[in-house]
Design a protein around this motif. Structure first.
Motif, PDB file in Angstrom:
ATOM      1  N   ARG A 176    -113.553  91.330 -26.337  1.00  0.00           N
ATOM      2  CA  ARG A 176    -114.860  91.858 -26.751  1.00  0.00           C
ATOM      3  C   ARG A 176    -115.567  90.880 -27.694  1.00  0.00           C
ATOM      4  N   TYR A 177    -114.785  90.268 -28.591  1.00  0.00           N
ATOM      5  CA  TYR A 177    -115.377  89.270 -29.484  1.00  0.00           C
ATOM      6  C   TYR A 177    -115.847  88.042 -28.700  1.00  0.00           C
ATOM      7  N   SER A 178    -115.069  87.633 -27.711  1.00  0.00           N
ATOM      8  CA  SER A 178    -115.440  86.447 -26.933  1.00  0.00           C
ATOM      9  C   SER A 178    -116.722  86.686 -26.139  1.00  0.00           C
ATOM     10  N   LEU A 179    -116.906  87.908 -25.640  1.00  0.00           N
ATOM     11  CA  LEU A 179    -118.147  88.224 -24.932  1.00  0.00           C
ATOM     12  C   LEU A 179    -119.328  88.233 -25.895  1.00  0.00           C
ATOM     13  N   MET A 180    -119.096  88.716 -27.089  1.00  0.00           N
ATOM     14  CA  MET A 180    -120.146  88.704 -28.106  1.00  0.00           C
ATOM     15  C   MET A 180    -120.536  87.262 -28.454  1.00  0.00           C
ATOM     16  N   ILE A 181    -119.535  86.383 -28.578  1.00  0.00           N
ATOM     17  CA  ILE A 181    -119.810  84.972 -28.859  1.00  0.00           C
ATOM     18  C   ILE A 181    -120.587  84.337 -27.713  1.00  0.00           C
ATOM     19  N   ALA A 182    -120.236  84.702 -26.467  1.00  0.00           N
ATOM     20  CA  ALA A 182    -120.960  84.163 -25.315  1.00  0.00           C
ATOM     21  C   ALA A 182    -122.433  84.552 -25.363  1.00  0.00           C
ATOM     22  N   CYS A 183    -122.721  85.762 -25.855  1.00  0.00           N
ATOM     23  CA  CYS A 183    -124.112  86.208 -25.956  1.00  0.00           C
ATOM     24  C   CYS A 183    -124.898  85.428 -27.004  1.00  0.00           C
ATOM     25  N   LEU A 184    -124.199  84.837 -27.975  1.00  0.00           N
ATOM     26  CA  LEU A 184    -124.878  84.018 -28.982  1.00  0.00           C
ATOM     27  C   LEU A 184    -125.622  82.853 -28.346  1.00  0.00           C
ATOM     28  N   ASN A 185    -125.162  82.436 -27.165  1.00  0.00           N
ATOM     29  CA  ASN A 185    -125.794  81.311 -26.490  1.00  0.00           C
ATOM     30  C   ASN A 185    -127.274  81.560 -26.234  1.00  0.00           C
ATOM     31  N   ALA A 186    -127.633  82.809 -25.968  1.00  0.00           N
ATOM     32  CA  ALA A 186    -129.042  83.130 -25.698  1.00  0.00           C
ATOM     33  C   ALA A 186    -129.922  82.865 -26.915  1.00  0.00           C
ATOM     34  N   MET A 187    -129.342  82.928 -28.092  1.00  0.00           N
ATOM     35  CA  MET A 187    -130.078  82.654 -29.316  1.00  0.00           C
ATOM     36  C   MET A 187    -130.027  81.173 -29.676  1.00  0.00           C
ATOM     37  N   LEU A 188    -128.922  80.509 -29.310  1.00  0.00           N
ATOM     38  CA  LEU A 188    -128.745  79.100 -29.674  1.00  0.00           C
ATOM     39  C   LEU A 188    -129.426  78.144 -28.702  1.00  0.00           C
ATOM     40  N   ASP A 189    -129.611  78.566 -27.446  1.00  0.00           N
ATOM     41  CA  ASP A 189    -130.235  77.688 -26.447  1.00  0.00           C
ATOM     42  C   ASP A 189    -131.583  77.130 -26.887  1.00  0.00           C
ATOM     43  N   PRO A 190    -132.502  77.971 -27.368  1.00  0.00           N
ATOM     44  CA  PRO A 190    -133.805  77.412 -27.766  1.00  0.00           C
ATOM     45  C   PRO A 190    -133.692  76.370 -28.858  1.00  0.00           C
ATOM     46  N   VAL A 191    -132.740  76.559 -29.776  1.00  0.00           N
ATOM     47  CA  VAL A 191    -132.564  75.599 -30.867  1.00  0.00           C
ATOM     48  C   VAL A 191    -131.931  74.314 -30.354  1.00  0.00           C
ATOM     49  N   VAL A 198    -122.120  73.400 -28.436  1.00  0.00           N
ATOM     50  CA  VAL A 198    -122.635  74.767 -28.338  1.00  0.00           C
ATOM     51  C   VAL A 198    -122.151  75.430 -27.050  1.00  0.00           C
ATOM     52  N   PHE A 199    -122.172  74.676 -25.958  1.00  0.00           N
ATOM     53  CA  PHE A 199    -121.704  75.189 -24.671  1.00  0.00           C
ATOM     54  C   PHE A 199    -120.232  75.608 -24.759  1.00  0.00           C
ATOM     55  N   LEU A 200    -119.407  74.742 -25.320  1.00  0.00           N
ATOM     56  CA  LEU A 200    -117.976  75.034 -25.444  1.00  0.00           C
ATOM     57  C   LEU A 200    -117.730  76.207 -26.392  1.00  0.00           C
ATOM     58  N   PHE A 201    -118.423  76.226 -27.504  1.00  0.00           N
ATOM     59  CA  PHE A 201    -118.252  77.293 -28.490  1.00  0.00           C
ATOM     60  C   PHE A 201    -118.588  78.659 -27.901  1.00  0.00           C
ATOM     61  N   CYS A 202    -119.640  78.723 -27.098  1.00  0.00           N
ATOM     62  CA  CYS A 202    -120.099  80.003 -26.571  1.00  0.00           C
ATOM     63  C   CYS A 202    -119.274  80.492 -25.387  1.00  0.00           C
ATOM     64  N   PHE A 203    -118.927  79.599 -24.472  1.00  0.00           N
ATOM     65  CA  PHE A 203    -118.379  80.053 -23.194  1.00  0.00           C
ATOM     66  C   PHE A 203    -116.878  79.837 -23.010  1.00  0.00           C
ATOM     67  N   LEU A 204    -116.292  78.898 -23.744  1.00  0.00           N
ATOM     68  CA  LEU A 204    -114.852  78.656 -23.575  1.00  0.00           C
ATOM     69  C   LEU A 204    -114.004  79.857 -23.991  1.00  0.00           C
ATOM     70  N   PRO A 205    -114.251  80.498 -25.144  1.00  0.00           N
ATOM     71  CA  PRO A 205    -113.410  81.641 -25.539  1.00  0.00           C
ATOM     72  C   PRO A 205    -113.417  82.767 -24.511  1.00  0.00           C
ATOM     73  N   TYR A 206    -114.569  83.074 -23.931  1.00  0.00           N
ATOM     74  CA  TYR A 206    -114.665  84.168 -22.959  1.00  0.00           C
ATOM     75  C   TYR A 206    -113.780  83.896 -21.750  1.00  0.00           C
ATOM     76  N   HIS A 207    -113.826  82.689 -21.219  1.00  0.00           N
ATOM     77  CA  HIS A 207    -113.048  82.380 -20.016  1.00  0.00           C
ATOM     78  C   HIS A 207    -111.558  82.254 -20.324  1.00  0.00           C
ATOM     79  N   VAL A 208    -111.229  81.806 -21.519  1.00  0.00           N
ATOM     80  CA  VAL A 208    -109.825  81.782 -21.920  1.00  0.00           C
ATOM     81  C   VAL A 208    -109.280  83.206 -22.011  1.00  0.00           C
ATOM     82  N   MET A 209    -110.075  84.131 -22.538  1.00  0.00           N
ATOM     83  CA  MET A 209    -109.633  85.516 -22.673  1.00  0.00           C
ATOM     84  C   MET A 209    -109.449  86.175 -21.306  1.00  0.00           C
ATOM     85  N   LEU A 210    -110.307  85.873 -20.350  1.00  0.00           N
ATOM     86  CA  LEU A 210    -110.118  86.407 -19.001  1.00  0.00           C
ATOM     87  C   LEU A 210    -108.774  85.960 -18.434  1.00  0.00           C
TER      88      LEU A 210
END
Length: 318
Positions: A262-277, A233-245
């Protein structure tokens, strides 16, 4: 966050997708994290050191999702936005995103040392300082964000009538060399390395524990899947954003890269929903499998194991 710039790639279908995804993340992220906080505070008597990090993680995720209505407003084309609002909400989002990254690193590391060194007095004393570590994380992320905000505050222009800048522009500050290097190393590289090593240490400790492998009280396969899922989950959410930078820094900002960013930032925001799960609910399952008396019995079994290896311990309640 995006600085105000005229370089954008507007697409009506993409805007609708952003509105839909950000709306889902806002609703479920807010609901799940608030639910987690309620449960954490209701069970304060059984609160562990790892729970301290989870409470702070829930707060960071709640603050992050509370910035999403501004993005929904922007992508929905509902009206003009002030430049200061764009910069402020963008910085709040990124600040809490990195707070979440550091807290996820701490959760992984805390679980690892609790499992690998269950009888170490030094580890026990260190884990008691979880609140101090969380305070340090908040100070670090806020202190690094405020200078950027006050620098951008000088520009107080309004968005054009087409409303295409604000969150649709180039992440100019994030792709400056000094900022990018510190972001990739400190903000992402170190936490990722710690999480990989901690996950490896946890899996290794579970695999080498005689008590865990021979006991019907512990589902080692489920625990390993939990560890791998959290890292994935960590890699899925945050790796694309940093690769795009990194790609934007290397190749500039043509429309395909900006769109991917823009898509990578949106994916990074998914982490806020996935963390509790990924963290709270799997931890509760983990707890039900490992009641206090069970842990004590497994410790005793390990202490009398033939190899005499004190580090081959069963997982502890985290």
């Amino acid at each position: 966050m995006s600085n105000l710039t005229n370089t954008t790639c507007p697409d009506p279908e993409q805007e609708q997708l952003f509105v839909g995804v950000y709306s889902v993340v806002f609703i479920f992220g807010l609901t799940l994290n608030l639910t987690a906080l309620v449960v954490f505070f209701r069970n304060s008597k059984s609160r562990s050191h790892t729970t301290v990090y989870m409470i702070n993680l829930a707060f960071a995720d709640i603050i992050l999702v509370c910035t999403l209505p501004v993005r929904i407003y922007f992508h929905g084309g509902l009206g003009l936005l002030n430049a200061r609002i764009c910069e402020f909400t963008g910085l709040i989002l990124l600040s809490n995103m990195y707070s979440s990254i550091f807290l996820l690193m701490c959760i992984s590391f805390d679980r690892c040392i609790a499992v690998c060194f269950p009888l170490s007095s030094l580890v026990r004393e260190g884990r008691k300082k979880a609140w101090c570590v969380c305070l340090g994380i908040w100070i670090l992320t806020i202190a690094t964000s405020l200078p950027i905000y006050f620098q951008q505050k000088k520009d107080n222009t309004f968005i054009t009538k087409h409303n295409v800048t604000c969150f649709g522009g180039v992440p100019e500050h994030a792709t400056k060399r000094a900022t990018l290097v510190s972001t990739l190393i400190v903000g992402f590289g170190i936490p990722l390395t710690v999480m990989i090593l901690s996950s490896w240490g946890l899996i290794r400790a579970i695999s080498k524990s005689t008590a865990v492998q021979t006991s019907d009280l512990v589902d080692s396969g489920r625990i390993k899947r939990m560890i791998i899922t959290n890292l994935a989950v960590f890699l899925f959410c945050f790796l694309p954003y940093h690769v795009m930078l990194l790609l934007i820094y290397a190749y500039g900002h043509p429309c395909p890269l900006l769109t991917a960013y823009r898509y990578s930032l949106m994916i990074a925001c998914l982490n806020a929903m996935l963390d509790p799960v990924a963290y709270y609910f799997t931890t509760e399952t983990f707890r039900r499998k490992m009641e206090v008396e069970t842990v004590r019995k497994i410790r005793q079994m390990n202490s009398h194991s033939s190899d005499g290896n004190n580090r081959s311990r069963a997982p502890l309640t985290s």
